[in-house]
Design an enzyme around this catalytic site. Structure first.
Site, PDB file in Angstrom:
ATOM      1  N   ASP A  49       8.375 -16.873 -13.022  1.00 48.13           N
ATOM      2  CA  ASP A  49       9.049 -17.036 -11.577  1.00 48.13           C
ATOM      3  C   ASP A  49      10.421 -17.494 -11.681  1.00 48.13           C
ATOM      4  O   ASP A  49      11.132 -16.854 -10.989  1.00 48.13           O
ATOM      5  CB  ASP A  49       7.996 -18.083 -10.635  1.00 48.13           C
ATOM      6  CG  ASP A  49       8.964 -18.512  -9.640  1.00 48.13           C
ATOM      7  OD1 ASP A  49       8.822 -17.823  -8.504  1.00 48.13           O
ATOM      8  OD2 ASP A  49       9.158 -19.457  -9.285  1.00 48.13           O
ATOM      9  N   GLU A 121       4.294 -12.239 -12.136  1.00 45.01           N
ATOM     10  CA  GLU A 121       5.235 -13.136 -12.933  1.00 45.01           C
ATOM     11  C   GLU A 121       5.010 -13.615 -14.390  1.00 45.01           C
ATOM     12  O   GLU A 121       5.867 -13.862 -15.113  1.00 45.01           O
ATOM     13  CB  GLU A 121       5.099 -14.471 -12.140  1.00 45.01           C
ATOM     14  CG  GLU A 121       5.700 -14.236 -10.581  1.00 45.01           C
ATOM     15  CD  GLU A 121       5.593 -15.418  -9.634  1.00 45.01           C
ATOM     16  OE1 GLU A 121       6.552 -15.255  -8.726  1.00 45.01           O
ATOM     17  OE2 GLU A 121       5.172 -16.275  -9.952  1.00 45.01           O
TER      18      GLU A 121
END
Length: 229
Positions: A49, A121
């Site tokens: 992320d 992610e």
């Protein structure tokens, strides 16, 4: 580490061949199948992320030297949100190679937006750990290229835009209601109605998350209000 043809095909679609494929395997391992000796992808998701965020922030900063922070922030949010990550994951067939427990598979885990977004992610973090930031950056820019090129000046999501429209008219926020559900348990179809205080409404249905169906309903109502439908 010996890997199968499905993983090799996925690496080709991803645009990165891993020196340490065990990192990719971990990124594809959902919590439903994790064990003490086979950890899940949550820690990688956390890192990925941040890697994605830095790449997108830099790309937007460089692409438009005159954009204000107020213009850059919504563009950034549109590029890194879960729906976008899940869409990229679908584009490269990530769901096909996920390691899932039986119950998660039966409940449609390979198509779930949150599962796909988290795994996407995690995969980005795996690339970063395998080959460094510059390689991760190039892979991300390749995968997000079309979205970066077409990002709107005002890419607010439809729910936000509809709420702001309602407030400008002196109304309360729109109300979203699930008006039906169909389909099999592993791939439910949700029916969502959004309604304004003056009675105007719109409906949408689909097999995604409730949030994504709410977004679709909001966009339909916005299009009507702005004469695009």
């Amino acid at each position: 580490m010996k890997i199968g043809g499905d993983i090799r095909a996925f690496m080709a679609r991803l645009g990165h061949e891993f020196e340490r494929p065990e990192l990719l395997i971990r990124a594809l391992t959902h919590g439903s199948v994790a064990t003490p000796t086979r950890p899940d992808n949550q820690r990688l998701e956390f890192l990925g992320d941040r890697v994605l965020g830095l790449v997108m922030a830099e790309a937007l900063y460089v692409a438009d030297a005159n954009a204000t922070e107020g213009q850059l922030a919504p563009r950034f949010n549109a590029l890194v949100k879960g729906e976008t990550c899940a869409a990229i994951a679908r584009m490269i067939g990530l769901g096909d190679v996920l390691r899932l427990g039986r119950s998660e598979m039966l409940s449609g885990g390979r198509r779930k937006e949150a599962v796909l977004a988290d795994a996407m992610e995690a995969v980005l973090a795996a690339i970063y750990l395998d080959a460094g930031f510059e390689t991760a950056r190039q892979v991300i820019l390749g995968l997000w290229h079309d979205r970066l090129d077409s990002i709107e000046d005002d890419p607010r999501d439809a729910k936000t835009a509809l709420q702001e429209w309602a407030q400008a008219q002196g109304m309360g926020p729109p109300v979203y209601e699930q008006t039906g559900r169909g389909g099999p348990d592993h791939a439910p179809v949700f029916f969502i109605t959004v309604r304004l205080a003056d009675g105007r409404s719109a409906e949408a249905s689909g097999t995604g998350t409730k949030r994504s169906i709410e977004q679709a309903a909001a966009q339909t109502l916005l299009d009507r209000l702005e004469g695009r439908e």
